[in-house]
Design an enzyme around this catalytic site. Structure first.
Site, PDB file in Angstrom:
ATOM      1  N   ASN A   9     -33.604  40.172 -19.727  1.00 53.88           N
ATOM      2  CA  ASN A   9     -32.294  39.773 -20.928  1.00 53.88           C
ATOM      3  C   ASN A   9     -31.229  39.378 -21.005  1.00 53.88           C
ATOM      4  OD1 ASN A   9     -31.128  40.489 -23.645  1.00 53.88           O
ATOM      5  ND2 ASN A   9     -31.035  43.114 -22.502  1.00 53.88           N
ATOM      6  N   LYS A  11     -29.147  38.546 -23.417  1.00 54.47           N
ATOM      7  CA  LYS A  11     -27.909  38.835 -23.972  1.00 54.47           C
ATOM      8  C   LYS A  11     -27.123  37.738 -24.727  1.00 54.47           C
ATOM      9  CE  LYS A  11     -27.957  43.031 -21.809  1.00 54.47           C
ATOM     10  NZ  LYS A  11     -26.690  44.164 -20.752  1.00 54.47           N
ATOM     11  N   HIS A  96     -32.163  48.504 -27.871  1.00 56.58           N
ATOM     12  CA  HIS A  96     -31.657  48.410 -26.644  1.00 56.58           C
ATOM     13  C   HIS A  96     -30.141  49.005 -26.563  1.00 56.58           C
ATOM     14  CE1 HIS A  96     -28.980  46.327 -23.658  1.00 56.58           C
ATOM     15  NE2 HIS A  96     -29.387  45.869 -22.241  1.00 56.58           N
ATOM     16  N   GLU A  98     -26.916  48.026 -26.470  1.00 60.61           N
ATOM     17  CA  GLU A  98     -25.964  47.351 -26.929  1.00 60.61           C
ATOM     18  C   GLU A  98     -26.242  47.199 -28.651  1.00 60.61           C
ATOM     19  OE1 GLU A  98     -24.811  45.510 -22.688  1.00 60.61           O
ATOM     20  OE2 GLU A  98     -26.538  43.804 -24.564  1.00 60.61           O
ATOM     21  N   GLU A 168     -33.312  52.779 -19.626  1.00 61.96           N
ATOM     22  CA  GLU A 168     -32.353  52.729 -20.057  1.00 61.96           C
ATOM     23  C   GLU A 168     -30.774  53.321 -19.193  1.00 61.96           C
ATOM     24  OE1 GLU A 168     -30.769  48.362 -22.196  1.00 61.96           O
ATOM     25  OE2 GLU A 168     -30.891  49.927 -23.446  1.00 61.96           O
ATOM     26  N   GLY A 174     -24.060  47.025 -17.254  1.00 58.93           N
ATOM     27  CA  GLY A 174     -23.144  46.574 -16.242  1.00 58.93           C
ATOM     28  C   GLY A 174     -21.614  46.962 -16.113  1.00 58.93           C
ATOM     29  N   SER A 214     -28.143  48.143 -14.088  1.00 57.12           N
ATOM     30  CA  SER A 214     -28.266  47.047 -12.995  1.00 57.12           C
ATOM     31  C   SER A 214     -29.834  47.233 -12.118  1.00 57.12           C
ATOM     32  CB  SER A 214     -26.992  47.755 -12.864  1.00 57.12           C
ATOM     33  OG  SER A 214     -25.440  48.097 -13.272  1.00 57.12           O
TER      34      SER A 214
END
Length: 252
Positions: A9, A11, A96, A98, A168, A174, A214
């Site tokens: 991904n 992003k 996702h 985010e 996730e 991150g 990660s």
């Protein structure tokens, strides 16, 4: 039999020329090394057509990072499932963390997106996962259960087999934190058992469940060795061909 998958991904990263260079490096790698897993990338939507052109023989599958719940209309900045289909994209990431955090994605809107993709023969990569406070409170399995059931459990047995799930843990994206291999396995097995309870073990055993928190070259092999972990949804490490290909080689 479920697929082993490494999906990147990207992003909101890479200029046009940087994206082109990375795709060409991945193409050269895939042609010379014949990966032992499916390789997927989700670049910014501007680069989807370029990706399908570069990987014209399907060496790497190309996914969007999101799509609209609407089919067409006055929804500035949105991308419809028919647009993805017209580019011959392989599918899209859905929900996702985010998108949930910054763009108000819900389990209910995720359910709509998953169905739209499946109706067009495209593959959803559906994401779920808990926040740090939910993990610390011991509520994480309840969170995963609600997310999974709301987004996926209206599907038929045949359709849910076509979904890729990515667990996730939000606290490990991150942040430099990573769930241990045992923590990842616990949740992956829990998700698979949820599906087995609803659809039967045979269906559950066909669904690929990826870990998305990660993953790095130095921990990929240990995480991927867990019996219910079928690969990874990779963030930062997918932006560097050396790191990404080392993760792919965790399946060698």
């Amino acid at each position: 039999m479920r697929s082993k998958i490494v999906a990147g991904n990207w992003k909101m990263n890479k200029t046009y020329l940087e994206a082109k260079k990375l795709m060409e490096e991945l193409l050269a790698y895939s042609k010379s090394n014949k990966p032992n897993c499916k390789v997927m990338i989700a670049p910014p939507s501007l680069y989807l057509a370029m990706g399908k052109n570069i990987f014209d023989n399907g060496e790497v599958e190309v996914y969007a990072q999101d799509l609209s719940t609407h089919d067409a209309g006055a929804y500035t900045g949105e991308i419809s499932v028919d647009m993805l289909l017209s580019l011959k994209a392989n599918g899209s990431i859905v929900a996702h963390s985010e998108r949930r955090q910054y763009h108000n994605e819900t389990d209910e809107s995720a359910a709509v997106k998953v169905k739209k993709l499946l109706e067009k023969g495209l593959t959803p990569i559906y994401c779920n996962g808990e926040k740090l406070e939910e993990r610390k409170a011991g509520e994480y399995l309840d969170v995963i259960k609600k997310q999974t059931e709301t987004a996926l459990f209206d599907l038929s047995a045949e359709d849910i087999k076509k979904v890729v799930i990515a667990y996730e843990p939000v606290w490990a994206i991150g942040t430099g934190e990573t769930a241990t291999a045992e923590q990842a396995q616990e949740v992956h097995a829990f998700i698979r058992n949820l599906i087995a309870d609803k659809y039967g073990k045979e269906v559950a055993d066909e669904i690929s469940i990826l870990y998305g928190g990660s993953v790095k070259p130095n921990n990929a092999k240990e995480i991927f060795s867990q019996p219910d972990v079928d690969g990874g949804l990779i963030g930062g490490a997918a932006l560097n061909v050396e790191d990404f290909t080392k993760i792919i080689e965790a399946f060698s």
